[in-house]
Design a protein around this motif. Structure first.
Motif, PDB file in Angstrom:
ATOM      1  N   VAL A  54      30.794  42.498 -61.020  1.00 43.81           N
ATOM      2  CA  VAL A  54      29.679  43.206 -61.668  1.00 43.81           C
ATOM      3  C   VAL A  54      28.830  42.233 -62.475  1.00 43.81           C
ATOM      4  O   VAL A  54      27.586  42.253 -62.423  1.00 43.81           O
ATOM      5  N   ASP A  55      29.493  41.366 -63.239  1.00 43.02           N
ATOM      6  CA  ASP A  55      28.740  40.380 -64.027  1.00 43.02           C
ATOM      7  C   ASP A  55      27.972  39.418 -63.128  1.00 43.02           C
ATOM      8  O   ASP A  55      26.858  38.980 -63.478  1.00 43.02           O
ATOM      9  N   THR A  56      28.547  39.083 -61.990  1.00 44.26           N
ATOM     10  CA  THR A  56      27.856  38.194 -61.051  1.00 44.26           C
ATOM     11  C   THR A  56      26.588  38.846 -60.514  1.00 44.26           C
ATOM     12  O   THR A  56      25.534  38.193 -60.399  1.00 44.26           O
ATOM     13  N   PHE A  57      26.663  40.143 -60.186  1.00 41.14           N
ATOM     14  CA  PHE A  57      25.465  40.862 -59.720  1.00 41.14           C
ATOM     15  C   PHE A  57      24.394  40.879 -60.804  1.00 41.14           C
ATOM     16  O   PHE A  57      23.196  40.689 -60.520  1.00 41.14           O
ATOM     17  N   ASP A  58      24.813  41.114 -62.041  1.00 43.35           N
ATOM     18  CA  ASP A  58      23.841  41.117 -63.147  1.00 43.35           C
ATOM     19  C   ASP A  58      23.189  39.739 -63.300  1.00 43.35           C
ATOM     20  O   ASP A  58      21.970  39.626 -63.507  1.00 43.35           O
ATOM     21  N   ALA A  59      24.005  38.687 -63.191  1.00 41.51           N
ATOM     22  CA  ALA A  59      23.465  37.330 -63.329  1.00 41.51           C
ATOM     23  C   ALA A  59      22.482  37.018 -62.206  1.00 41.51           C
ATOM     24  O   ALA A  59      21.435  36.400 -62.429  1.00 41.51           O
ATOM     25  N   LEU A  60      22.803  37.463 -60.995  1.00 42.44           N
ATOM     26  CA  LEU A  60      21.891  37.226 -59.882  1.00 42.44           C
ATOM     27  C   LEU A  60      20.598  38.002 -60.047  1.00 42.44           C
ATOM     28  O   LEU A  60      19.513  37.517 -59.702  1.00 42.44           O
ATOM     29  N   GLU A  61      20.702  39.212 -60.598  1.00 48.53           N
ATOM     30  CA  GLU A  61      19.482  39.990 -60.822  1.00 48.53           C
ATOM     31  C   GLU A  61      18.587  39.317 -61.850  1.00 48.53           C
ATOM     32  O   GLU A  61      17.361  39.232 -61.692  1.00 48.53           O
ATOM     33  N   ARG A  62      19.200  38.813 -62.924  1.00 47.15           N
ATOM     34  CA  ARG A  62      18.398  38.101 -63.935  1.00 47.15           C
ATOM     35  C   ARG A  62      17.807  36.818 -63.356  1.00 47.15           C
ATOM     36  O   ARG A  62      16.652  36.469 -63.627  1.00 47.15           O
ATOM     37  N   ALA A  63      18.602  36.108 -62.532  1.00 44.66           N
ATOM     38  CA  ALA A  63      18.099  34.879 -61.929  1.00 44.66           C
ATOM     39  C   ALA A  63      16.945  35.163 -60.983  1.00 44.66           C
ATOM     40  O   ALA A  63      15.992  34.388 -60.894  1.00 44.66           O
ATOM     41  N   HIS A  73      27.213  31.651 -58.425  1.00 46.39           N
ATOM     42  CA  HIS A  73      27.353  33.102 -58.305  1.00 46.39           C
ATOM     43  C   HIS A  73      27.299  33.543 -56.847  1.00 46.39           C
ATOM     44  O   HIS A  73      28.052  34.433 -56.426  1.00 46.39           O
ATOM     45  N   VAL A  74      26.419  32.953 -56.080  1.00 46.54           N
ATOM     46  CA  VAL A  74      26.341  33.278 -54.642  1.00 46.54           C
ATOM     47  C   VAL A  74      27.646  32.893 -53.951  1.00 46.54           C
ATOM     48  O   VAL A  74      28.171  33.642 -53.115  1.00 46.54           O
ATOM     49  N   THR A  75      28.187  31.744 -54.318  1.00 43.68           N
ATOM     50  CA  THR A  75      29.460  31.310 -53.734  1.00 43.68           C
ATOM     51  C   THR A  75      30.580  32.272 -54.091  1.00 43.68           C
ATOM     52  O   THR A  75      31.434  32.604 -53.256  1.00 43.68           O
ATOM     53  N   SER A  76      30.594  32.741 -55.341  1.00 43.36           N
ATOM     54  CA  SER A  76      31.626  33.681 -55.771  1.00 43.36           C
ATOM     55  C   SER A  76      31.563  34.975 -54.967  1.00 43.36           C
ATOM     56  O   SER A  76      32.598  35.496 -54.526  1.00 43.36           O
ATOM     57  N   LEU A  77      30.364  35.484 -54.767  1.00 43.62           N
ATOM     58  CA  LEU A  77      30.216  36.704 -53.968  1.00 43.62           C
ATOM     59  C   LEU A  77      30.631  36.467 -52.524  1.00 43.62           C
ATOM     60  O   LEU A  77      31.299  37.319 -51.906  1.00 43.62           O
ATOM     61  N   ALA A  78      30.240  35.327 -51.971  1.00 46.99           N
ATOM     62  CA  ALA A  78      30.578  35.025 -50.573  1.00 46.99           C
ATOM     63  C   ALA A  78      32.090  34.937 -50.396  1.00 46.99           C
ATOM     64  O   ALA A  78      32.639  35.462 -49.412  1.00 46.99           O
ATOM     65  N   VAL A  79      32.784  34.309 -51.348  1.00 48.68           N
ATOM     66  CA  VAL A  79      34.244  34.183 -51.241  1.00 48.68           C
ATOM     67  C   VAL A  79      34.905  35.546 -51.373  1.00 48.68           C
ATOM     68  O   VAL A  79      35.794  35.911 -50.587  1.00 48.68           O
TER      69      VAL A  79
END
Length: 337
Positions: A54-63, A73-79
């Protein structure tokens, strides 16, 4: 259930319908259990992956709003979701292996004219799942490589033609992916037919995975085109029947939405939450039931027909008919514990 002689196309189709008609209850029960378990497992893993990111999605949205990329963050989601995809592929393999083993167990009893139960089919099928899964692994890997190549070609084509990005790299991706996929199609089809009898061999003859693959190749040799043609016909019939089954369920699901349309838009009334949940829930439930019924046809009819083709090849080459007659009219074997 079948004449004790070499089978023609009509015998294979008639035997398939007869086997499913006699043993549809345990087969449907096995399919329901294994696919529900796979769905719950993969769905739970996907929910955990989403919750943990959830925090990763929020960080990507802010980015995205700031115009900055966050590679970690993209790598974390991909893994995370890559592991979910791998789990889904493993669950699909074992669910397919279980239904394949159950089909062979039910077919063996049907050929011999014996009744069977869900418990008996389940116990025998589960014991043979590792061997059947191993026998399915090689054709599955070939199909996976084909799918990856075609997806790479499709992405490259979309980048080069539709988006006009990527330049020569996109053209190379499209060429390698599509041409490689097209060249691999005959190999995948050849492997699919060559090893089509492996699940039945693993159950009927209690063979291991590699032994089942070698045995299937020997039985198919010299009859590849006949087995391919009959199998293709059965798959086409199963998919057509599946499509026809889904039509009334889709229409019934649409009719279930009619009460929710009773609210006239010009009166200013709004649909209540209960009405909305009942309407959408009823539609989804009806469509899911129709999808399950239609998938049962797609799952079991080709598998039962392939099993009958295996029996037919053994009748033609190994004179199996006398042994079948003796087994059918003799006393049943003692149950395994």
């Amino acid at each position: 259930m079948i004449p004790l002689r070499p089978l023609d196309v009509g015998d294979v189709l008639g035997g398939t319908f007869a086997a499913f008609g006699r043993h549809w209850k345990p087969l449907v029960g096995v399919a329901a259990v294994v696919h529900a378990a796979a769905l719950l497992l993969v769905g739970g893993a996907a929910a955990l992956a989403f919750w943990g990111n959830v925090d990763t999605f929020d960080a990507l949205e802010r980015a995205d709003r700031n115009g900055t990329a966050v590679a970690s963050h993209v790598t974390s989601l991909a893994v995370s979701f890559g592991l979910v995809a791998v789990l889904g592929a493993v669950c699909l393999l074992f669910a397919t292996a279980t239904t394949q083993a159950a089909s062979a167990v039910a077919l063996q009893e049907a050929v011999l004219g014996r009744p069977t139960t869900f418990r008996a089919v389940w116990r025998r099928a589960v014991r043979r799942v590792p061997a059947v899964a191993g026998a399915l692994l090689l054709p599955a890997l070939a199909a996976a490589v084909l799918t990856v190549l075609l997806m790479i070609g499709y992405v490259g084509l979309m980048m080069a033609v539709v988006e006009d990005v990527g330049g020569d790299a996109a053209n190379w991706l499209a060429a390698v992916g599509l041409l490689g996929g097209l060249l691999l199609v005959p190999v995948v089809v050849w492997l699919w037919v060559r090893f089509a009898f492996a699940p039945a061999v693993a159950v009927f003859e209690s063979a291991g995975a590699m032994q089942a693959l070698r045995r299937s190749a020997r039985l198919v040799r010299g009859s590849w085109w006949r087995i391919f043609g009959i199998s293709l016909l059965v798959y086409a019939m199963a998919w057509m029947a599946s499509w026809l089954i889904q039509i009334p369920f889709s229409l019934l699901g649409m009719f279930s939405l009619v009460p929710s349309m009773a609210v006239a838009p010009d009166t200013g009334e709004e649909m209540s939450l209960v009405q909305m949940v009942l309407a959408v829930g009823g539609y989804v439930l009806i469509v899911l039931v129709g999808s399950f019924v239609s998938q049962i046809v797609v799952i079991f009819f080709p598998q039962l027909a392939t099993g009958l083709l295996y029996v037919d090849q053994r009748i033609r080459r190994e004179h199996l008919a006398p042994a079948l007659a003796e087994a059918a009219y003799g006393p049943p074997p003692p149950p395994r514990h």
